[in-house]
Design an enzyme around this catalytic site. Structure first.
Site, PDB file in Angstrom:
ATOM      1  N   ASP A   1       3.008  -3.972  -8.551  1.00 46.60           N
ATOM      2  CA  ASP A   1       2.547  -2.769  -7.847  1.00 46.60           C
ATOM      3  C   ASP A   1       3.197  -1.504  -8.402  1.00 46.60           C
ATOM      4  O   ASP A   1       2.845  -0.400  -7.977  1.00 46.60           O
ATOM      5  CB  ASP A   1       2.807  -2.883  -6.341  1.00 46.60           C
ATOM      6  CG  ASP A   1       4.270  -3.138  -6.018  1.00 46.60           C
ATOM      7  OD1 ASP A   1       4.767  -4.211  -6.384  1.00 46.60           O
ATOM      8  OD2 ASP A   1       4.916  -2.267  -5.408  1.00 46.60           O
TER       9      ASP A   1
ATOM     10  N   ARG B   1       4.055  14.449  -7.064  1.00 48.11           N
ATOM     11  CA  ARG B   1       3.920  13.689  -8.305  1.00 48.11           C
ATOM     12  C   ARG B   1       2.509  13.842  -8.843  1.00 48.11           C
ATOM     13  O   ARG B   1       1.531  13.714  -8.109  1.00 48.11           O
ATOM     14  CB  ARG B   1       4.226  12.210  -8.048  1.00 48.11           C
ATOM     15  CG  ARG B   1       4.114  11.349  -9.304  1.00 48.11           C
ATOM     16  CD  ARG B   1       4.704   9.972  -9.085  1.00 48.11           C
ATOM     17  NE  ARG B   1       3.983   9.169  -8.111  1.00 48.11           N
ATOM     18  CZ  ARG B   1       4.463   8.053  -7.560  1.00 48.11           C
ATOM     19  NH1 ARG B   1       5.674   7.632  -7.866  1.00 48.11           N
ATOM     20  NH2 ARG B   1       3.750   7.368  -6.691  1.00 48.11           N
TER      21      ARG B   1
ATOM     22  N   GLY C   1       0.865  -1.174   0.000  1.00 43.64           N
ATOM     23  CA  GLY C   1       0.000   0.000   0.000  1.00 43.64           C
ATOM     24  C   GLY C   1       0.898   1.218   0.000  1.00 43.64           C
ATOM     25  O   GLY C   1       2.131   1.104  -0.011  1.00 43.64           O
TER      26      GLY C   1
ATOM     27  N   GLY D   1       8.285   5.978   6.267  1.00 46.95           N
ATOM     28  CA  GLY D   1       7.383   6.864   5.536  1.00 46.95           C
ATOM     29  C   GLY D   1       8.062   8.032   4.855  1.00 46.95           C
ATOM     30  O   GLY D   1       7.385   8.924   4.346  1.00 46.95           O
TER      31      GLY D   1
ATOM     32  N   LYS E   1       4.896  12.355  -2.117  1.00 42.61           N
ATOM     33  CA  LYS E   1       5.772  11.217  -1.807  1.00 42.61           C
ATOM     34  C   LYS E   1       6.796  11.634  -0.759  1.00 42.61           C
ATOM     35  O   LYS E   1       7.535  12.600  -0.957  1.00 42.61           O
ATOM     36  CB  LYS E   1       6.467  10.745  -3.088  1.00 42.61           C
ATOM     37  CG  LYS E   1       7.216   9.428  -2.948  1.00 42.61           C
ATOM     38  CD  LYS E   1       7.662   8.933  -4.318  1.00 42.61           C
ATOM     39  CE  LYS E   1       8.349   7.573  -4.230  1.00 42.61           C
ATOM     40  NZ  LYS E   1       8.730   7.076  -5.575  1.00 42.61           N
TER      41      LYS E   1
ATOM     42  N   ARG F   1      -2.859   0.831  -9.761  1.00 41.79           N
ATOM     43  CA  ARG F   1      -1.834  -0.093 -10.234  1.00 41.79           C
ATOM     44  C   ARG F   1      -2.453  -1.464 -10.487  1.00 41.79           C
ATOM     45  O   ARG F   1      -3.553  -1.759 -10.007  1.00 41.79           O
ATOM     46  CB  ARG F   1      -0.737  -0.224  -9.167  1.00 41.79           C
ATOM     47  CG  ARG F   1      -0.244   1.103  -8.604  1.00 41.79           C
ATOM     48  CD  ARG F   1       0.314   0.928  -7.190  1.00 41.79           C
ATOM     49  NE  ARG F   1       0.631   2.216  -6.577  1.00 41.79           N
ATOM     50  CZ  ARG F   1       1.864   2.680  -6.379  1.00 41.79           C
ATOM     51  NH1 ARG F   1       2.903   1.961  -6.742  1.00 41.79           N
ATOM     52  NH2 ARG F   1       2.066   3.849  -5.818  1.00 41.79           N
TER      53      ARG F   1
END
Length: 490
Positions: free
Chosen positions: A251, A175, A89, A125, A112, A182
């Site tokens: 993914d 982004r 995920g 993270g 991101k 996906r």
């Protein structure tokens, strides 16, 4: 007038049931500041060309709550190096919302490096400066090359330390992508037997991105056929330009056939079909010459996940179109790169002989095609001198020029060498993001000097132009810069 008054936002994915995602509050980095803002791209969304307004930084970094955003971490799964992993995920990125461009297309806004999510697993993270710079530069370079890709709106650096093999600076990337859905999204719902959610996901993909499929007798099949065709086209583009993705897990495969999740990628220097750019790829599963095969494997995995919606025979027929589509598009791209207008018998043999010659002589892939594009200005010897075995090079070049002459004689509109070469220069880049160039920019950036990042970003916007003052960036890489392998750690 508000900074946001002309920007159109949406939150379509957030309207799906909660099983599709988890709402997450971004965890801003310390002393966030811009490294680069993509003003040209921003203007297409009615955002300012320059990131002078501090609200841009506070909103896009997640430091300030924004009513148009509903930050969430998507849940998905995927096959990683051929092994199914259900525990995937968004582990460090958040879907903030969507923006509409001036052409009416919606784009996801993804931050991101936004901090921990329920899917971070053992991670922190965060994203580091090194990998964030690489993704910014490469996604924009690929867009300028005309290859389907996600885009980079901007990136930030911070004072937050991030611990990898060594302590690095935390960074964030904004982004943009037409979707972040996906192959692995479908795999998650299939393997957990959530078939209603699988159907709902397919319905929304069709509604949002492929509305023409609704007119088809079998809309889910039409959707899958589009995914197959788009993926085949993307892979053909990668192989033609010499791009190795490095980590083609399911993914990391976009359902819209867009280059996605830039990690340990690399462009070919010397033509080496088995080039491996990812130092974790011990078996060469994702080597350059394996990419067409792996993409088909990934499509087969997606087909399996769609089996509750599409008949097996239909899935097999759709998959059977992958290789013909890939071959057709790749051949078209090769003919363009060689300045050939029409398809003729013997072209495949000409291409294969060329690839064999390039491999045997360790010839630089990009420089070869660019030099071939200069035959209206340069002597044939400039091409031959790219090879160790000059006799073999002369033999292939003679065969190539015979093919060009034959086409001009056979066709009604014979083109001059100048016309042909001008067209070739428009499809054979002079400048690519070689790994050593990216590394030099990273080395400076880690010392607080972002000038090389801006230089490369400007250069790579126009990869086909001569840009004579930037000639040094077209030089062959130094020995230390060849065949660089890149870490997945980001």
């Amino acid at each position: 007038m508000s900074l946001w008054s002309s920007v159109k936002f949406a939150q379509r994915y957030a309207q799906l049931p909660k099983v599709f995602y988890r709402l997450v509050t971004p965890q801003p980095l310390d002393n966030n500041r811009w490294v680069i803002w993509n003003g040209e791209l921003a203007q297409g969304f009615a955002l300012p060309k320059h990131a002078d307004d501090p609200q841009l930084l506070s909103v896009f970094s997640g430091a300030e709550p924004f009513s148009a955003f509903k930050p969430l971490a998507m849940k998905y799964a995927g096959h990683q190096f051929g092994v199914y992993n259900p525990d995937l995920g968004d582990g460090r990125g958040l879907l903030l919302g969507e923006m509409q461009n001036q052409q009416g297309q919606w784009f996801d806004i993804h931050l991101k490096g936004a901090g921990l999510t329920p899917f971070s697993r053992m991670g922190d993270g965060r994203a580091v400066l090194r990998s964030t710079l690489r993704e910014y530069l490469c996604s924009e370079a690929m867009a300028a090359l005309g290859i389907e890709t996600t885009r980079a709106l901007g990136m930030m650096v911070s004072d937050t330390p991030v611990y990898r093999e060594q302590v690095e600076q935390g960074a964030c990337l904004i982004r943009l992508a037409q979707t972040h859905i996906r192959f692995g999204h479908f795999e998650h719902f299939f393997y957990t037997e959530q078939y209603d959610e699988l159907r709902l996901l397919a319905d929304n993909v069709i509604e949002w991105y492929m509305p023409e499929c609704t007119a088809h007798d079998k809309p889910y099949l039409a959707m899958f056929e589009q995914v197959v065709a788009r993926t085949a086209t993307m892979i053909a583009q990668w192989q033609a330009v010499g791009f190795a993705h490095g980590v083609m897990n399911t993914d990391n495969m976009s359902i819209l056939g867009q280059t996605f999740d830039y990690g340990p990628f690399g462009f070919l220097d010397d033509y080496e079909p088995g080039y491996i750019c990812n130092h974790s790829d011990y078996q060469g599963r994702y080597a350059f010459d394996q990419q067409p095969r792996v993409a088909l494997w990934n499509l087969s995995a997606l087909a399996h996940a769609l089996s509750p919606l599409i008949e097996r025979d239909d899935l097999e027929l759709a998959l059977a179109q992958y290789e013909p589509t890939l071959g057709k598009v790749f051949s078209q791209l090769m003919r363009q790169k060689l300045g050939l207008l029409s398809q003729q018998e013997g072209d495949s043999e000409l291409f294969n002989a060329m690839f064999a010659l390039l491999a045997e002589n360790h010839t630089d892939y990009t420089r070869f095609f660019r030099t071939l594009s200069q035959l209206d200005r340069e002597d044939e010897q400039t091409v031959i001198d790219l090879f160790i075995d000059r006799d073999a090079a002369h033999g292939w070049l003679s065969r190539y020029l015979e093919r060009v002459a034959m086409e001009q004689t056979a066709s009604g509109e014979a083109k001059s060498a100048q016309q042909r070469c001008e067209q070739m220069r428009a499809v054979n880049p002079k400048y690519i993001l070689r790994n050593y160039l990216a590394q030099q920019a990273i080395d400076k950036a880690q010392q607080g000097d972002f000038s090389e990042v801006h230089t490369l970003a400007k250069l790579l916007k126009n990869p086909y132009d001569e840009q004579a003052e930037m000639e040094a960036y077209a030089h062959l890489p130094p020995e230390w810069g060849k065949k660089m392998v890149i870490s997945c750690s980001s």
